[in-house]
Design an enzyme around this catalytic site. Structure first.
Site, PDB file in Angstrom:
ATOM      1  N   ARG A 196       0.846  -1.185   0.000  1.00 27.87           N
ATOM      2  CA  ARG A 196       0.000   0.000   0.000  1.00 27.87           C
ATOM      3  C   ARG A 196       0.885   1.241   0.000  1.00 27.87           C
ATOM      4  NH1 ARG A 196      -3.550  -2.560  -1.655  1.00 27.87           N
ATOM      5  NH2 ARG A 196      -5.495  -3.134  -0.652  1.00 27.87           N
ATOM      6  N   HIS A 232      -0.716   0.735  -9.853  1.00 27.58           N
ATOM      7  CA  HIS A 232      -1.467  -0.215  -9.002  1.00 27.58           C
ATOM      8  C   HIS A 232      -2.063  -1.362  -9.846  1.00 27.58           C
ATOM      9  CE1 HIS A 232      -3.679  -0.522  -4.889  1.00 27.58           C
ATOM     10  NE2 HIS A 232      -3.475  -1.720  -5.408  1.00 27.58           N
TER      11      HIS A 232
HETATM   12  C1  GLV Z   1      -5.155  -4.775  -4.318  1.00 25.35           C
HETATM   13  O1  GLV Z   1      -4.545  -3.805  -4.007  1.00 25.35           O
HETATM   14  C2  GLV Z   1      -5.768  -5.704  -3.404  1.00 25.35           C
HETATM   15  O2  GLV Z   1      -5.824  -5.458  -2.186  1.00 25.35           O
HETATM   16  O3  GLV Z   1      -6.246  -6.744  -3.892  1.00 25.35           O
END
Ligand code: GLV
Length: 306
Positions: free
Chosen positions: A221, A269
């Site tokens: 994160r 991401h």
């Molecule tokens: C992606 O960031 C997840 O938590 O699957």
């Protein structure tokens, strides 16, 4: 009974399609068009607006759309006894592990360096490899697989986590041994869950304890990393580069310094994105389990935070 899908900013269509295929009788309501909140018994969520879940008086289960649940646990309005589950899925694990291996190999085989030489038409065969030892922070479903696969390829690996572990297949350091862990490795992979304890763990103090020139891969994160500390650590040589997939604020703002920093390789991401077709069966299984009061799959321990 209905399932509410709440994922503002994400297109829910592929989820709806696959859930309908698997269970044509399940009624689905999609945020913000939730007309019958009292019917909602299960919510499938990704970054839901805080407070929305407490408007469903008959809610029995919350499922994250992904592996992480920090977006759910930070909503203080969710009643303490509501069970939360997350996605643990082979496809998600496969993608994450491959992304990390790609980052490790890029550093180990100096691909960025050789690409820069290509641009300048430089033929320089010196230092074809950097010897690496990889430290993985977070040894759960994802971190565990990364350790296993990297080790299978032949890399030395070590794990780090906040809890004590006596059954680890790999050398493992717990919270009080962070300094020892950092002193051993030169590739640092963050796959920790985001909890109050792990927030901002990737900071200058930690980078100072790394071997000079360590390579950072953050696929957990954005809030694990103090972003300005990364720039400082790169300037000071504590780190030599980084591969980032997550940021404190997503999407990364156009004026963010990371975009133009050649020492940082970034992706938006996408390291491991939940595949609805792969994940939907476990969501439906959990709906059946909650109905028949059987133990849930991938249950989240709220006090642990994952
Ligand atoms: C992606 O960031 C997840 O938590 O699957």
């Amino acid at each position: 009974m209905s399932l509410a899908i709440i994922c503002p900013g994400k297109n829910p269509d592929s989820w709806i399609q696959v859930i309908r295929e698997l269970d044509p009788d399940l009624k689905i309501q999609v945020y913000p068009e939730i007309k019958e909140p009292e019917e909602v018994e299960v919510a499938l969520v990704w970054q839901h607006p805080p407070g929305i879940l407490s408007t469903f008086p008959n809610l029995k289960l919350i499922s994250s759309m992904g592996a992480g649940v920090d977006h759910i646990l930070t909503d203080q309005t969710i009643s303490a006894d509501l069970p939360i589950v997350r996605i643990v899925d082979e496809k998600l694990t496969f993608s994450m592990t491959n992304y990390v291996i790609m980052g490790v190999l890029n550093f180990h085989r100096r691909l960025t360096h050789f690409q820069e030489n290509q641009e300048k038409k430089i033929w320089d065969m010196s230092d074809p490899e950097i010897e690496v030892k990889i430290g993985v922070m977070g040894v759960g479903a994802l971190g565990g697989d990364v350790l296993e696969k990297l080790s299978f390829i032949g890399f030395p690996v070590v794990g780090f986590g906040f809890s004590e572990k006596n059954d680890s297949e790999y050398p493992y350091y717990s919270k009080s041994q962070l300094g020892k862990f950092l002193a051993e490795v030169n590739v640092l992979v963050c796959l920790l869950p985001l909890t109050p304890e792990t927030e901002s763990i990737l900071n200058l103090e930690l980078f100072k304890q790394c071997k000079p020139g360590t390579y950072l891969i953050n696929v957990a994160r954005g809030k694990h990393l103090v972003e300005e500390d990364l720039t400082q650590a790169l300037d000071n040589g504590y780190l030599s580069g980084a591969l980032l997939d997550v940021y404190r604020k997503e999407p990364l703002l156009p004026e963010h310094a990371f975009w133009g920093d050649r020492r940082i390789m970034l992706t938006p991401h996408i390291a491991s994105v939940t595949n609805p077709r792969a994940a939907a069966p476990q969501i439906l299984d959990n709906i059946n389990r909650i109905r028949s009061k059987r133990p849930l799959l991938n249950y989240v321990n709220r006090s642990r935070g994952y």
